[in-house]
Scaffold this motif. Sequence first.
Motif, PDB file in Angstrom:
ATOM      1  N   ALA A 186     -10.522 -13.471  -7.576  1.00 47.33           N
ATOM      2  CA  ALA A 186     -11.279 -12.358  -8.160  1.00 47.33           C
ATOM      3  C   ALA A 186     -10.809 -11.016  -7.590  1.00 47.33           C
ATOM      4  O   ALA A 186     -10.670 -10.032  -8.322  1.00 47.33           O
ATOM      5  N   ILE A 187     -10.570 -10.976  -6.276  1.00 50.65           N
ATOM      6  CA  ILE A 187     -10.076  -9.756  -5.631  1.00 50.65           C
ATOM      7  C   ILE A 187      -8.740  -9.342  -6.232  1.00 50.65           C
ATOM      8  O   ILE A 187      -8.511  -8.164  -6.548  1.00 50.65           O
ATOM      9  N   GLN A 188      -7.842 -10.309  -6.418  1.00 46.21           N
ATOM     10  CA  GLN A 188      -6.531 -10.019  -6.997  1.00 46.21           C
ATOM     11  C   GLN A 188      -6.656  -9.450  -8.406  1.00 46.21           C
ATOM     12  O   GLN A 188      -5.931  -8.519  -8.785  1.00 46.21           O
ATOM     13  N   LYS A 189      -7.577 -10.005  -9.183  1.00 44.59           N
ATOM     14  CA  LYS A 189      -7.732  -9.568 -10.562  1.00 44.59           C
ATOM     15  C   LYS A 189      -8.296  -8.147 -10.655  1.00 44.59           C
ATOM     16  O   LYS A 189      -7.876  -7.354 -11.502  1.00 44.59           O
ATOM     17  N   ILE A 190      -9.253  -7.829  -9.781  1.00 42.30           N
ATOM     18  CA  ILE A 190      -9.789  -6.465  -9.793  1.00 42.30           C
ATOM     19  C   ILE A 190      -8.719  -5.481  -9.349  1.00 42.30           C
ATOM     20  O   ILE A 190      -8.553  -4.408  -9.943  1.00 42.30           O
ATOM     21  N   ALA A 191      -7.991  -5.835  -8.301  1.00 43.28           N
ATOM     22  CA  ALA A 191      -6.909  -4.963  -7.838  1.00 43.28           C
ATOM     23  C   ALA A 191      -5.903  -4.724  -8.955  1.00 43.28           C
ATOM     24  O   ALA A 191      -5.478  -3.573  -9.194  1.00 43.28           O
ATOM     25  N   ALA A 192      -5.528  -5.770  -9.668  1.00 42.71           N
ATOM     26  CA  ALA A 192      -4.582  -5.626 -10.774  1.00 42.71           C
ATOM     27  C   ALA A 192      -5.142  -4.721 -11.866  1.00 42.71           C
ATOM     28  O   ALA A 192      -4.408  -3.934 -12.477  1.00 42.71           O
ATOM     29  N   SER A 193      -6.448  -4.809 -12.110  1.00 41.44           N
ATOM     30  CA  SER A 193      -7.084  -3.951 -13.123  1.00 41.44           C
ATOM     31  C   SER A 193      -7.016  -2.478 -12.744  1.00 41.44           C
ATOM     32  O   SER A 193      -7.027  -1.605 -13.609  1.00 41.44           O
ATOM     33  N   LEU A 194      -6.974  -2.203 -11.438  1.00 41.82           N
ATOM     34  CA  LEU A 194      -6.863  -0.819 -10.955  1.00 41.82           C
ATOM     35  C   LEU A 194      -5.408  -0.376 -10.834  1.00 41.82           C
ATOM     36  O   LEU A 194      -5.137   0.772 -10.486  1.00 41.82           O
ATOM     37  N   GLY A 195      -4.470  -1.308 -11.085  1.00 41.70           N
ATOM     38  CA  GLY A 195      -3.050  -1.001 -10.938  1.00 41.70           C
ATOM     39  C   GLY A 195      -2.558  -1.121  -9.522  1.00 41.70           C
ATOM     40  O   GLY A 195      -1.539  -0.519  -9.157  1.00 41.70           O
ATOM     41  N   TRP A 196      -3.253  -1.924  -8.704  1.00 45.70           N
ATOM     42  CA  TRP A 196      -2.935  -2.055  -7.281  1.00 45.70           C
ATOM     43  C   TRP A 196      -2.453  -3.458  -6.948  1.00 45.70           C
ATOM     44  O   TRP A 196      -2.686  -4.399  -7.694  1.00 45.70           O
ATOM     45  N   ASP A 197      -1.844  -3.573  -5.753  1.00 42.61           N
ATOM     46  CA  ASP A 197      -1.421  -4.877  -5.263  1.00 42.61           C
ATOM     47  C   ASP A 197      -2.444  -5.493  -4.311  1.00 42.61           C
ATOM     48  O   ASP A 197      -2.246  -6.613  -3.822  1.00 42.61           O
ATOM     49  N   GLY A 198      -3.520  -4.782  -4.037  1.00 40.29           N
ATOM     50  CA  GLY A 198      -4.572  -5.278  -3.160  1.00 40.29           C
ATOM     51  C   GLY A 198      -5.793  -4.400  -3.293  1.00 40.29           C
ATOM     52  O   GLY A 198      -5.704  -3.248  -3.743  1.00 40.29           O
ATOM     53  N   LEU A 199      -6.946  -4.926  -2.880  1.00 43.76           N
ATOM     54  CA  LEU A 199      -8.206  -4.198  -3.057  1.00 43.76           C
ATOM     55  C   LEU A 199      -8.681  -3.655  -1.714  1.00 43.76           C
ATOM     56  O   LEU A 199      -9.787  -3.946  -1.265  1.00 43.76           O
ATOM     57  N   HIS A 200      -7.832  -2.844  -1.075  1.00 43.90           N
ATOM     58  CA  HIS A 200      -8.182  -2.325   0.253  1.00 43.90           C
ATOM     59  C   HIS A 200      -7.772  -0.867   0.434  1.00 43.90           C
ATOM     60  O   HIS A 200      -7.652  -0.386   1.546  1.00 43.90           O
ATOM     61  N   TYR A 201      -7.574  -0.157  -0.675  1.00 46.50           N
ATOM     62  CA  TYR A 201      -7.208   1.256  -0.610  1.00 46.50           C
ATOM     63  C   TYR A 201      -8.428   2.128  -0.877  1.00 46.50           C
ATOM     64  O   TYR A 201      -9.442   1.673  -1.394  1.00 46.50           O
ATOM     65  N   ASP A 202      -8.293   3.425  -0.553  1.00 44.35           N
ATOM     66  CA  ASP A 202      -9.323   4.370  -0.985  1.00 44.35           C
ATOM     67  C   ASP A 202      -8.762   5.251  -2.094  1.00 44.35           C
ATOM     68  O   ASP A 202      -7.552   5.302  -2.323  1.00 44.35           O
ATOM     69  N   THR A 203      -9.675   5.913  -2.812  1.00 48.03           N
ATOM     70  CA  THR A 203      -9.297   6.766  -3.941  1.00 48.03           C
ATOM     71  C   THR A 203      -9.863   8.166  -3.794  1.00 48.03           C
ATOM     72  O   THR A 203      -9.718   8.973  -4.683  1.00 48.03           O
ATOM     73  N   TRP A 204     -10.558   8.404  -2.712  1.00 49.61           N
ATOM     74  CA  TRP A 204     -11.408   9.584  -2.592  1.00 49.61           C
ATOM     75  C   TRP A 204     -10.648  10.883  -2.790  1.00 49.61           C
ATOM     76  O   TRP A 204      -9.614  11.064  -2.150  1.00 49.61           O
ATOM     77  N   PRO A 205     -11.122  11.841  -3.605  1.00 49.33           N
ATOM     78  CA  PRO A 205     -12.258  11.662  -4.519  1.00 49.33           C
ATOM     79  C   PRO A 205     -11.794  11.245  -5.913  1.00 49.33           C
ATOM     80  O   PRO A 205     -10.685  11.554  -6.330  1.00 49.33           O
ATOM     81  N   ASN A 206     -12.651  10.566  -6.626  1.00 50.46           N
ATOM     82  CA  ASN A 206     -12.356  10.116  -7.979  1.00 50.46           C
ATOM     83  C   ASN A 206     -13.693  10.024  -8.706  1.00 50.46           C
ATOM     84  O   ASN A 206     -14.612   9.388  -8.210  1.00 50.46           O
TER      85      ASN A 206
END
Length: 251
Positions: free
Chosen positions: A196-216
């Motif tokens: 599930a983590i991999q799929k969400i990361a892919a949906s954001l265009g990322w290789d992992g779900l551990h980055y920040d985006t601030w601010p967005n």
Amino acid sequence: MFADESGTNDGLDCFAIGCILIPVEVLDEFYGEVTALIKKHNIPNNELKWEGIRNSHGRVNFLIDVVKLLLADNPYVFVSMVVLKEPYRKWRSDKEEAFYTCHTELMTFCARELNSTLVAKIDDKSDAYDKHHEVVKIIANYNLKNGGGQIKSVNRENSRDELLIQVADLITGAITAGHNLFQAPDMDIHAGKRLAIQKIAASLGWDGLHYDTWPNTKFNIWHFPTEFRATPMTENVRPMFDVPYVTRGDF
């Protein structure tokens, strides 16, 4: 604003508070879209919890679709604050107060960034002090006294009775787990949750779900405290709407 938290228990490096923000004029529409996704993926009532993401490909696929919905061209917003516990001094002295300090900061940020009046529904936690939600409202409005939105109300809700708090739980749980996995790669976590983590990361265009985006102002992940910002780096959200579903065989 529908908010839930994840990772506040001992033994994890990070916790997070995440919230879904929906303009009141399209709230019924959003409920309808989420309900349609629940039916599409054959998910039983009251079972939208991150802890339930194990061997259920339906729940993972629901999560993929919900993230896509939040990333689409609409007024829906998701904001989360991910907190690294070790450098957060208040966490070491009073975890309960530290948690609600973060809730206040997150609520202030949301009202200010969206320049909106918030009606907040937060998960009903078992606390030593049962008026934290009232304090959050008072302090957040004080922080907003010079304009940029306000907090109309903060109500504690049982997540079993509020669908959108459950949805916030799913996304926030995945983001928290992604960050804790980055901090401790050998952490024991079910393979279904890793997927599930991999799929969400892919949906954001990322290789992992551990980055920040601030601010967005569409899909925001905010690292706190300051020492944790941009760890390991800040990424732009690049929505990917063609992430494939998982199947039973993927488990």
